[in-house]
Design an enzyme around this catalytic site. Structure first.
Site, mmCIF file in Angstrom:
data_model
loop_
_atom_site.group_PDB
_atom_site.id
_atom_site.type_symbol
_atom_site.label_atom_id
_atom_site.label_comp_id
_atom_site.label_asym_id
_atom_site.label_seq_id
_atom_site.Cartn_x
_atom_site.Cartn_y
_atom_site.Cartn_z
ATOM 1 N N GLU A 1 -10.639 16.914 -26.513
ATOM 2 C CA GLU A 1 -10.523 18.037 -27.442
ATOM 3 C C GLU A 1 -11.186 17.713 -28.773
ATOM 4 O O GLU A 1 -10.974 16.637 -29.346
ATOM 5 C CB GLU A 1 -9.043 18.365 -27.672
ATOM 6 C CG GLU A 1 -8.741 19.830 -27.662
ATOM 7 C CD GLU A 1 -9.107 20.501 -26.344
ATOM 8 O OE1 GLU A 1 -10.121 21.231 -26.313
ATOM 9 O OE2 GLU A 1 -8.393 20.300 -25.362
ATOM 10 N N HIS A 2 -12.011 18.638 -29.251
ATOM 11 C CA HIS A 2 -12.761 18.508 -30.500
ATOM 12 C C HIS A 2 -13.738 17.330 -30.445
ATOM 13 O O HIS A 2 -14.150 16.811 -31.484
ATOM 14 C CB HIS A 2 -11.822 18.378 -31.702
ATOM 15 C CG HIS A 2 -11.105 19.650 -32.042
ATOM 16 N ND1 HIS A 2 -11.540 20.516 -33.024
ATOM 17 C CD2 HIS A 2 -9.987 20.216 -31.504
ATOM 18 C CE1 HIS A 2 -10.712 21.549 -33.084
ATOM 19 N NE2 HIS A 2 -9.773 21.392 -32.163
ATOM 20 N N THR A 3 -14.096 16.916 -29.262
ATOM 21 C CA THR A 3 -15.121 15.880 -29.098
ATOM 22 C C THR A 3 -16.503 16.469 -28.867
ATOM 23 O O THR A 3 -17.508 15.793 -29.089
ATOM 24 C CB THR A 3 -14.773 14.962 -27.910
ATOM 25 O OG1 THR A 3 -14.477 15.769 -26.767
ATOM 26 C CG2 THR A 3 -13.580 14.076 -28.229
ATOM 27 N N ASP B 1 -17.357 24.926 -23.924
ATOM 28 C CA ASP B 1 -16.842 26.146 -23.307
ATOM 29 C C ASP B 1 -17.937 26.930 -22.607
ATOM 30 O O ASP B 1 -17.793 27.373 -21.465
ATOM 31 C CB ASP B 1 -16.170 27.022 -24.355
ATOM 32 C CG ASP B 1 -14.939 26.384 -24.958
ATOM 33 O OD1 ASP B 1 -14.500 25.334 -24.445
ATOM 34 O OD2 ASP B 1 -14.420 26.927 -25.941
ATOM 35 N N ALA C 1 -5.718 32.279 -26.124
ATOM 36 C CA ALA C 1 -4.808 31.378 -25.420
ATOM 37 C C ALA C 1 -5.397 29.994 -25.193
ATOM 38 O O ALA C 1 -4.821 29.189 -24.467
ATOM 39 C CB ALA C 1 -4.408 31.987 -24.067
ATOM 40 N N GLY C 2 -6.555 29.701 -25.785
ATOM 41 C CA GLY C 2 -7.174 28.392 -25.601
ATOM 42 C C GLY C 2 -7.844 28.236 -24.259
ATOM 43 O O GLY C 2 -8.100 27.113 -23.825
ATOM 44 N N LEU C 3 -8.162 29.348 -23.586
ATOM 45 C CA LEU C 3 -8.780 29.310 -22.264
ATOM 46 C C LEU C 3 -10.216 29.827 -22.302
ATOM 47 O O LEU C 3 -10.812 30.117 -21.281
ATOM 48 C CB LEU C 3 -7.952 30.111 -21.268
ATOM 49 C CG LEU C 3 -6.500 29.638 -21.110
ATOM 50 C CD1 LEU C 3 -5.739 30.562 -20.175
ATOM 51 C CD2 LEU C 3 -6.441 28.199 -20.622
ATOM 52 N N SER C 4 -10.758 29.942 -23.492
ATOM 53 C CA SER C 4 -12.165 30.263 -23.715
ATOM 54 C C SER C 4 -12.569 31.647 -23.250
ATOM 55 O O SER C 4 -13.597 31.842 -22.610
ATOM 56 C CB SER C 4 -13.065 29.200 -23.067
ATOM 57 O OG SER C 4 -14.335 29.213 -23.663
ATOM 58 N N TYR D 1 -9.864 25.570 -36.967
ATOM 59 C CA TYR D 1 -10.942 24.945 -36.194
ATOM 60 C C TYR D 1 -12.089 24.505 -37.093
ATOM 61 O O TYR D 1 -12.530 23.351 -37.056
ATOM 62 C CB TYR D 1 -11.443 25.934 -35.133
ATOM 63 C CG TYR D 1 -12.379 25.328 -34.104
ATOM 64 C CD1 TYR D 1 -11.909 24.968 -32.846
ATOM 65 C CD2 TYR D 1 -13.723 25.122 -34.383
ATOM 66 C CE1 TYR D 1 -12.754 24.414 -31.898
ATOM 67 C CE2 TYR D 1 -14.583 24.560 -33.447
ATOM 68 C CZ TYR D 1 -14.091 24.224 -32.207
ATOM 69 O OH TYR D 1 -14.937 23.661 -31.280
#
Length: 377
Positions: free
Chosen positions: A34-36, A169, A123-126, A218
């Site tokens: 995450e965030h990489t 994503d 929902a964080g599912l792109s 973000y």
């Protein structure tokens, strides 16, 4: 109704005729990393069997006419660069993709579009990347390859929409494969398919807490990572290891150091998790997912208490036989779990009971399949 059917119904209601073609692209879960991605690092996402569908038909004038079945809105604009921004947020994803396609030399012709999806918004599912890739396919007649589509859509989100997301994503939405996770080197864009064990299930828990990458935290986290890059004098945080991170930290504030430590340690976890998943070792994958979640909570500070409780509940049920972590940009969204198939019913029951006990009617649990990427119609 499926997204395909709802897009078709919306098209016919708006334009009085059937669409000529259909296009679709999936959402995703990120197993770890995450965030990489915007730090030139490594990620391990899966495309999932939830998608955005676009019904397409030729225009009868010089504009692109778009109906959003889910948002209940409509937008019209001429495919002439530069394209102005719309008042409706959802419309800017479409306008941004059209703008970047034209800047890249692609012909974007007038068209009529109707859009519907079943990727939960925020929902964080792109859902945004799913929308972007499906629209890019529709506006080019499916002529883009996966990497080109992903890069164009990322630029649209960065430059037009205003979210400084990385490539993960869009790339997994365009290039995912059924039954597999996709290990992505976000610097070189090299990819390796990692098969998911046949006796393993992807369980997604939508917390019901909505985030907004544009006006949420973000972009501030990306700015903090950029500050760490300048401090260490490297091209990207991907170029640091833990020894250099510690040796050269003098003068760096504690929050920025913690952000950098998350990225550096997360990159190592992604590579280890890919190897463990390929070997079918869910215990190791689960331990790495747990470490990832702790790092997101403590170093990157992007989880929220409700998300942490969901992860704790899942870990209690799995008891070392799998793992769970927040997935997505943070500040709400979803949790993804890798679980043995024989624990899915127990896991679902426990999660639904926990949601009822806490009075959170917004939370939902579903099992996802690792799906294929973009599908031209």
């Amino acid at each position: 109704m499926t997204p395909h059917n709802r897009a078709t119904a919306a098209f016919m209601a708006a334009f009085g005729t059937a669409p000529a073609r259909w296009f679709q692209a999936p959402g995703r879960v990120n197993l770890i990393g995450e965030h990489t991605d915007y730090n030139d690092g490594f990620v391990l996402p899966c495309a999932i069997d939830r998608q955005t569908a676009v019904a397409w038909g030729p225009a009868n004038d010089a504009e692109i006419d778009v109906v959003a079945a889910d948002a209940g809105g409509r937008d019209r604009f001429a495919p002439v660069s530069p394209i102005a921004h719309a008042d409706a947020e959802w419309a800017n994803y479409i306008r941004g993709v059209a703008d970047e396609l034209m800047k890249a030399g692609h012909a974007v012709v007038p068209a009529r579009l109707a859009i519907a999806g079943d990727v939960p918004l925020g929902a964080g599912l792109s859902s945004s990347a799913s929308l972007e890739v499906a629209v890019a396919l529709a506006l080019t007649g499916g002529a883009l390859d996966g990497v080109e589509a992903a890069l164009l859509c990322q630029r649209a989100e960065n430059l037009f929409v205003g979210c400084n997301c990385g490539i993960m994503d869009q790339l997994v939405s365009a290039a995912g494969a059924a039954g597999h996770a996709l290990l992505i080197d976000c610097r070189s864009l090299e990819r390796r398919l990692i098969p998911l064990p046949s006796d393993c299930a992807l369980v997604v828990v939508d917390s019901g807490i909505r985030h907004a990458n544009i006006d949420g935290g973000y972009n501030s986290r990306r700015a903090e990572c950029d500050r760490a890059v300048r401090h260490y004098g490297v091209a990207a945080l991907r170029d640091l290891d833990e020894a250099i991170l510690e040796d050269r930290r003098a003068g760096l504030d504690s929050a920025t150091y913690a952000r950098a430590r998350h990225v550096v340690t997360e990159n190592a976890r992604v590579l280890a998790a890919a190897d463990a998943l390929a070997a079918g070792d869910l215990a190791v994958v689960g331990a790495l997912m747990a470490a990832s979640h702790r790092s997101m909570r403590d170093d990157f500070q992007i989880t929220v208490p409700a998300i942490d409780r969901i992860v704790e509940t899942i870990d209690d049920v799995l008891d070392g036989r799998g793992g769970a972590r927040m997935t997505g940009g943070g500040f709400g969204g979803s949790v993804v779990a890798l679980a043995p198939a024989d624990l899915v019913d127990a896991l679902r029951g426990r999660l639904e009971n926990e949601a009822v006990l806490r009075g959170d009617a917004r939370a939902s649990v579903f099992t996802a399949s690792a799906g294929a990427g973009e599908m031209p119609g």
